[in-house]
Design an enzyme around this catalytic site. Sequence first.
Site, PDB file in Angstrom:
ATOM      1  N   GLY A  31      29.099  41.468  38.490  1.00  0.00           N
ATOM      2  CA  GLY A  31      30.158  41.120  37.467  1.00  0.00           C
ATOM      3  C   GLY A  31      31.809  40.972  38.066  1.00  0.00           C
ATOM      4  N   HIS A  34      35.578  37.011  40.493  1.00  0.00           N
ATOM      5  CA  HIS A  34      36.952  36.390  40.898  1.00  0.00           C
ATOM      6  C   HIS A  34      36.560  35.160  41.780  1.00  0.00           C
ATOM      7  CE1 HIS A  34      35.579  38.463  44.545  1.00  0.00           C
ATOM      8  NE2 HIS A  34      35.468  39.617  43.858  1.00  0.00           N
ATOM      9  N   HIS A  37      33.390  35.138  44.081  1.00  0.00           N
ATOM     10  CA  HIS A  37      31.962  34.770  43.383  1.00  0.00           C
ATOM     11  C   HIS A  37      32.051  33.413  43.067  1.00  0.00           C
ATOM     12  CE1 HIS A  37      32.614  39.005  41.882  1.00  0.00           C
ATOM     13  NE2 HIS A  37      31.435  39.141  42.553  1.00  0.00           N
ATOM     14  N   SER A 186      38.493  41.404  45.733  1.00  0.00           N
ATOM     15  CA  SER A 186      37.322  42.338  45.359  1.00  0.00           C
ATOM     16  C   SER A 186      37.683  42.802  43.853  1.00  0.00           C
ATOM     17  CB  SER A 186      37.681  43.468  46.218  1.00  0.00           C
ATOM     18  OG  SER A 186      37.086  44.551  45.835  1.00  0.00           O
ATOM     19  N   ARG A 188      37.542  45.583  42.828  1.00  0.00           N
ATOM     20  CA  ARG A 188      38.461  46.834  43.050  1.00  0.00           C
ATOM     21  C   ARG A 188      39.746  46.589  43.076  1.00  0.00           C
ATOM     22  NH1 ARG A 188      34.436  51.017  43.870  1.00  0.00           N
ATOM     23  NH2 ARG A 188      32.355  50.079  44.125  1.00  0.00           N
TER      24      ARG A 188
END
Length: 287
Positions: A31, A34, A37, A186, A188
């Site tokens: 999930g 961004h 994906h 990412s 993150r």
Amino acid sequence: MRTLRTVAELRAALAQPRREGRRIGLIPTMGAFHDGHRSLMRRARSECDEVVVSLFVNPTQFTESADLAAYPRDEGRDGMVAAEESADFLFVPAVSEIYPEGFATTVRIGAVTEVLEGVHRGREHFDGVATVVCKLFNIVAPEIAYFGQKDVQQTLVIRRMIRDLNLPVQIEICPTVRQPDGLALSSRNARLAPAERKRATALYQALATIQVLLSAGETDAARLLAAARSELEDPLIRVEYLQIVDPDTLAPLTTVDRSALAVVAAWLGNARLIDNLPLATPRTRSA
Ligand code: PAF
């Protein structure tokens, strides 16, 4: 797009398309979608008849509970993104659906898990990845599964698992999607404070420096790495590793005279970022 939460529901939904010989594509994800994906979803949409996106924050691949707790979750937004990219199914199982009471099996891959991320995050990280991806392959039985080049070691682990266990899945690796300044997308990145975000581009700059010097004829890995390291000299950046490795085994290279991969992992504040760049030597380019 249908959102399904159980293995039984998903299998039932895929039974008819499978009987009709329709090509099923899977994009395994955790999930926080961004553009990286989205690029996987678009590729799958262009190559497959039925596109399944799985959304499961897999607890067994997190070696730190704080990291798992902080992992971004927004199923509503992710569902909208997957629908926009014309996925057919969003599979969102509960933890108990994937790891029911008494679950006692681990898929452990050797060799390629023992370096880089395996050293810094622990091999258990890849045990968790391999186990959940193996389960997703068995649940969905896709013809093709799509992964991103950014997690290059993960792609090698999955390739190894497919070969060693004779899993009937083809995998496609899609290029890393980057911000205009080079930072790899990412989930993150959301953890970066503004000053850290500014400096995070240094990871890509370090990798790009290696490519520039290599193209100019430098093949000594130590000299290439020293130049790259100077891009990362910054009090905001704590490097975990920066290496030039064989793209299949991830073994470090001393001379870069064939295809190679530059890899980096570094902390900026609370965000641990990884990136990599396949390197083209003058020889591999003309080959
Ligand atoms: O790359 C990821 O998002 C995860 O490692 C994966 C492949 C979905 C397995 O949980």
